[in-house]
Design a protein around this motif. Structure first.
Motif, PDB file in Angstrom:
ATOM      1  N   SER B 110       0.843  -1.200   0.000  1.00 20.21           N
ATOM      2  CA  SER B 110       0.000   0.000   0.000  1.00 20.21           C
ATOM      3  C   SER B 110       0.875   1.245   0.000  1.00 20.21           C
ATOM      4  O   SER B 110       2.069   1.192   0.351  1.00 20.21           O
ATOM      5  N   ALA B 111       0.256   2.349  -0.382  1.00 18.24           N
ATOM      6  CA  ALA B 111       0.980   3.627  -0.381  1.00 18.24           C
ATOM      7  C   ALA B 111       1.410   3.985   1.043  1.00 18.24           C
ATOM      8  O   ALA B 111       2.524   4.486   1.250  1.00 18.24           O
ATOM      9  N   ASP B 112       0.541   3.714   2.016  1.00 22.29           N
ATOM     10  CA  ASP B 112       0.881   4.048   3.410  1.00 22.29           C
ATOM     11  C   ASP B 112       2.132   3.297   3.871  1.00 22.29           C
ATOM     12  O   ASP B 112       3.016   3.871   4.496  1.00 22.29           O
ATOM     13  N   LYS B 113       2.167   2.007   3.563  1.00 27.09           N
ATOM     14  CA  LYS B 113       3.337   1.215   3.964  1.00 27.09           C
ATOM     15  C   LYS B 113       4.594   1.699   3.245  1.00 27.09           C
ATOM     16  O   LYS B 113       5.686   1.745   3.833  1.00 27.09           O
ATOM     17  N   ALA B 114       4.440   2.041   1.992  1.00 24.82           N
ATOM     18  CA  ALA B 114       5.597   2.532   1.236  1.00 24.82           C
ATOM     19  C   ALA B 114       6.090   3.851   1.827  1.00 24.82           C
ATOM     20  O   ALA B 114       7.293   4.045   2.040  1.00 24.82           O
ATOM     21  N   LEU B 115       5.149   4.748   2.125  1.00 23.89           N
ATOM     22  CA  LEU B 115       5.535   6.066   2.662  1.00 23.89           C
ATOM     23  C   LEU B 115       6.223   5.915   4.017  1.00 23.89           C
ATOM     24  O   LEU B 115       7.177   6.633   4.324  1.00 23.89           O
ATOM     25  N   ALA B 116       5.737   4.969   4.815  1.00 25.41           N
ATOM     26  CA  ALA B 116       6.337   4.762   6.140  1.00 25.41           C
ATOM     27  C   ALA B 116       7.760   4.225   6.035  1.00 25.41           C
ATOM     28  O   ALA B 116       8.539   4.325   6.988  1.00 25.41           O
TER      29      ALA B 116
END
Lengths: 143, 118
Positions: B110-116
């Motif tokens: 997910s984008a959230d996991k990537a951003l984190a």
């Protein structure tokens, strides 16, 4: 006119287009409609679409060397069991065995050279005929 | 940067450039050429090099698209940044696996996991 039969190339439908990237997109709609009408599922359709795109791009860029005066001939037949698509360009041909493996560590970061591999991975049968001027691809109706 | 005639949406998330594709198909070489130009402009025009490319709208791609991603990755690395990918659907992820580009790119669910992970 005989019903198109994937096992009899004399019955295949034919679409001829100019060798441009724009024109090379044109046969896709007709072929995928035929595929859909014969009950192929989304995964098989995805595979056929991908392989056809790669074959057409190869024909324009490599086979016909981006010469818009050349043409591409696409013949195809679809049954409930399988789809066969044959893409032919006007170029000098090539030997697919000389195309390097794009997954080799020293080639992994090369931006091109994956089309032939993807066609082989996604279709059930791929044969290069007439010294590589023509690619024959068969996909079984499998999902 | 969003308009009717672009193929991407670009936004910033805590210093990471987040790019989403507007098209469902990143397929033919014609649109790849336009798309590649837009991606290069997005990478060149904004400060900071870390980039997340989100595939949530993408249902199909071709080897030409893979080539474009490799070129973009090199461009971002030249700017000392990192390119990460997210939200790649299973069919498209299979294309990355077959070509082993899942080893070249850092791909997140997910984008959230990537951003984190930046």
């Amino acid at each position: 006119m005989a019903k198109p039969d994937p096992h009899n190339e004399d019955t295949f439908r034919e679409i001829q287009v100019k060798s441009t990237l724009h024109a090379a997109k044109l046969p896709e709609k007709t072929i995928l409609k035929d595929v859909e009408n014969h009950g192929f599922g989304p995964e098989t359709t995805f595979a056929i679409k991908l392989a056809l795109e790669e074959a057409m791009t190869n024909a324009v860029r490599h086979g016909n060397a981006n010469d818009p005066d050349k043409s591409i001939r696409v013949r195809f037949a679809v049954s409930n069991e399988c789809a066969v698509i044959i893409v032919r360009d006007d170029g000098p041909g090539f030997d697919p065995d000389t195309v390097p493996d794009p997954t080799a560590p020293d080639r992994l970061s090369q931006p091109s050279g994956r089309g032939i591999m993807l066609m082989g991975a996604y279709m059930d049968e791929v044969k290069y005929r007439d010294n590589g001027r023509e690619v024959y691809m068969l996909k079984k109706n499998g999902d | 940067m969003t308009s009717a005639d672009t193929h991407i949406n670009v936004k910033d998330s805590n210093g990471v450039r987040v790019i989403e594709f507007c098209d469902r198909k990143i397929l033919d070489e014609l649109s790849i050429s336009e798309l590649g130009g837009e991606l290069n402009s997005a990478v060149d025009s904004q400060s900071g090099a870390n980039t997340l490319l989100d595939f949530k709208n993408v249902e199909h791609l071709s080897s030409a698209a893979l080539g474009m991603l490799i070129t973009l990755d090199k461009r971002i690395k030249d700017k000392k940044g990192v390119l990460k990918l997210s939200n790649i659907n299973p069919q498209i992820y299979e294309v990355f696996k077959i070509t082993r580009l899942n080893k070249l790119f850092e791909i997140h669910e997910s984008a959230d996991k990537a951003l984190a992970s930046f």
